[in-house]
Design a protein around this motif. Sequence first.
Motif, PDB file in Angstrom:
ATOM      1  N   SER A 108       0.832  -1.220   0.000  1.00  0.00           N
ATOM      2  CA  SER A 108       0.000   0.000   0.000  1.00  0.00           C
ATOM      3  C   SER A 108       0.861   1.263   0.000  1.00  0.00           C
ATOM      4  N   LYS A 109       1.990   1.203   0.700  1.00  0.00           N
ATOM      5  CA  LYS A 109       2.871   2.394   0.740  1.00  0.00           C
ATOM      6  C   LYS A 109       3.520   2.631  -0.624  1.00  0.00           C
ATOM      7  N   ILE A 110       3.895   1.528  -1.275  1.00  0.00           N
ATOM      8  CA  ILE A 110       4.487   1.679  -2.613  1.00  0.00           C
ATOM      9  C   ILE A 110       3.440   2.232  -3.589  1.00  0.00           C
ATOM     10  N   THR A 111       2.215   1.753  -3.454  1.00  0.00           N
ATOM     11  CA  THR A 111       1.133   2.275  -4.314  1.00  0.00           C
ATOM     12  C   THR A 111       0.950   3.771  -4.078  1.00  0.00           C
ATOM     13  N   LEU A 112       0.968   4.170  -2.801  1.00  0.00           N
ATOM     14  CA  LEU A 112       0.819   5.600  -2.468  1.00  0.00           C
ATOM     15  C   LEU A 112       1.974   6.421  -3.063  1.00  0.00           C
ATOM     16  N   THR A 113       3.199   5.864  -2.908  1.00  0.00           N
ATOM     17  CA  THR A 113       4.370   6.565  -3.455  1.00  0.00           C
ATOM     18  C   THR A 113       4.249   6.689  -4.974  1.00  0.00           C
ATOM     19  N   ASP A 114       3.789   5.610  -5.584  1.00  0.00           N
ATOM     20  CA  ASP A 114       3.612   5.614  -7.042  1.00  0.00           C
ATOM     21  C   ASP A 114       2.608   6.693  -7.452  1.00  0.00           C
ATOM     22  N   ASP A 115       1.512   6.777  -6.704  1.00  0.00           N
ATOM     23  CA  ASP A 115       0.484   7.784  -6.986  1.00  0.00           C
ATOM     24  C   ASP A 115       1.038   9.201  -6.816  1.00  0.00           C
ATOM     25  N   LEU A 116       1.781   9.400  -5.730  1.00  0.00           N
ATOM     26  CA  LEU A 116       2.371  10.728  -5.471  1.00  0.00           C
ATOM     27  C   LEU A 116       3.376  11.104  -6.561  1.00  0.00           C
ATOM     28  N   THR A 117       4.157  10.114  -6.995  1.00  0.00           N
ATOM     29  CA  THR A 117       5.161  10.381  -8.048  1.00  0.00           C
ATOM     30  C   THR A 117       4.464  10.786  -9.350  1.00  0.00           C
ATOM     31  N   ARG A 118       3.387  10.043  -9.680  1.00  0.00           N
ATOM     32  CA  ARG A 118       2.640  10.371 -10.905  1.00  0.00           C
ATOM     33  C   ARG A 118       2.066  11.790 -10.828  1.00  0.00           C
ATOM     34  N   ARG A 119       1.536  12.126  -9.683  1.00  0.00           N
ATOM     35  CA  ARG A 119       0.976  13.481  -9.511  1.00  0.00           C
ATOM     36  C   ARG A 119       2.065  14.544  -9.657  1.00  0.00           C
ATOM     37  N   SER A 120       3.244  14.222  -9.082  1.00  0.00           N
ATOM     38  CA  SER A 120       4.377  15.166  -9.213  1.00  0.00           C
ATOM     39  C   SER A 120       4.748  15.352 -10.681  1.00  0.00           C
ATOM     40  N   ILE A 121       4.786  14.222 -11.415  1.00  0.00           N
ATOM     41  CA  ILE A 121       5.137  14.300 -12.853  1.00  0.00           C
ATOM     42  C   ILE A 121       4.113  15.157 -13.599  1.00  0.00           C
ATOM     43  N   ASN A 122       2.832  14.927 -13.293  1.00  0.00           N
ATOM     44  CA  ASN A 122       1.786  15.732 -13.948  1.00  0.00           C
ATOM     45  C   ASN A 122       1.929  17.209 -13.634  1.00  0.00           C
ATOM     46  N   GLU A 123       2.234  17.479 -12.362  1.00  0.00           N
ATOM     47  CA  GLU A 123       2.425  18.886 -11.963  1.00  0.00           C
ATOM     48  C   GLU A 123       3.590  19.502 -12.718  1.00  0.00           C
TER      49      GLU A 123
END
Lengths: 263, 218
Positions: free
Chosen positions: A102-117
């Motif tokens: 779950s933590k890796i999934t969260l990190t993955d989600d945060l990374t994707r959001r950072s890339i989009n930003e």
Amino acid sequence: MQISSEEIIFLIGLTSIIFLIAPCFLILYVLSYNRRKKKHLEEKVWLKTTFENELLKTQMEVQEQTLKTVANDLHDNIGQLLSLITITLSTIDLEENSKIASKITLTDDLTRRSINELKALSRLLHGEELISKGLAAAIEFELEWLKRSERYEISFERNNFKSVVDSGKETMVFRLFQECINNIIQHAKASKIVIILEQDNSSFKLTISDDGIGFNVDEKLNLKMGMGLYNIKRRAAMINGTATITSIPGNGSVIAITVPSNQ
Amino acid sequence: MIFITFNTVSELACFLAGLIFLFKDKDPAWRLLIWYLLFTCIVEVAGIYIRTSLHVSNIPLYNLSVIPECFVTSYFFYSLYKTYHPKIKWLIIWLSIFLIMYFTELILNHFNNFVSITASVMSVVFVLASLYYYYLKLKDEHFERLLFYAPFWWVSGTLFFYFGSTACNLFFDYLIKYPSISYEFSIRYIIFCILDVILYSFWSYAFICRYLQRKSYS
């Protein structure tokens, strides 16, 4: 009555003198008109230089505004996301297998959001390219950015607006729009912003209204400081346009910028 | 000594100015003025010689000199209008009208009198041409420093001469009957002396301006 020959001679002499004086005045007139023409040409050059300087200043201000938005976004948004990624990664305990996924999934989600930003920021950095796509597109993009804050209810209407031939005018109007929005963000305490861009055969009009606290127009115009209301009016005048500012304290404000299309 | 008059001196001075300042000019219209001024000097001296030494009328000589005067001045005006894209047909029409008028008057006068009507019409046309040049200059958005602009001073000299001589031309027939009434020289002679001095002073100044302009470009 017989006219004597002496009188005729005198008459011819007098006529000739008058005929000689007339060209003198004509030459003086042409010379003085020419001097005025010189003055007029000098004024035209001065106005052109002033306009070019102002346009350059405006372009720099648009860039400055973009950089400010980038800095704020890096600090408030991407910075926060990256901090969250770091925190999430640091809390991963390899022995707690159940939470790792779950933590890796969260990190993955945060990374994707950072890339989009970052992608959005990259688009914003091409501010000049943005204006080259047209005034309406530039306004739309700027508003998209503002919508992300979710502080305002924003509406943008384009009534018959197609394009403006003069890119210098577009840059100027776009900068005026940015400044009006800045004023709303900083001072208006508004919740709703309405932007209308319309065009007819001879001119186009940009109207920016808000439901904020409003202000005393005469008082603010007299301040003549910085990029205030006075400057909005002055810059609109430089592109042969007008800026009408209407506001009643407590009842929001409306700024209408009208610019002729073909001059 | 009889050859030294206001007219001959001013014409000679202008010819010398033209020779010095226009000799290397690239524009054929300006260079043509040197030859025209030389011709004017010769006509003036010959006119005095015929009148005083041969004791015959010099009118045929002056009649003859009207043709080059008209052609050179008209061509020069045409070259000045060049910047404003004039039509050559107007120059041809005007010169044709002039020639018809000139020969008709000459024949009607039996070659004995001065072609005063033709000269008057020519004066009026040149006055109008000068005024039209001013009009074009006023309308022109391009700025020139007129105080040092050769064509402007050439036109101004021409305007002074032809406008100032209008009264004399109109009363030519009367004046010719009374060559000297109460003065040593006739009023016509005095007026033309003044006009000649003005014309050639303006033209000389125009030649200097032209020279300075050419020097500043090279």
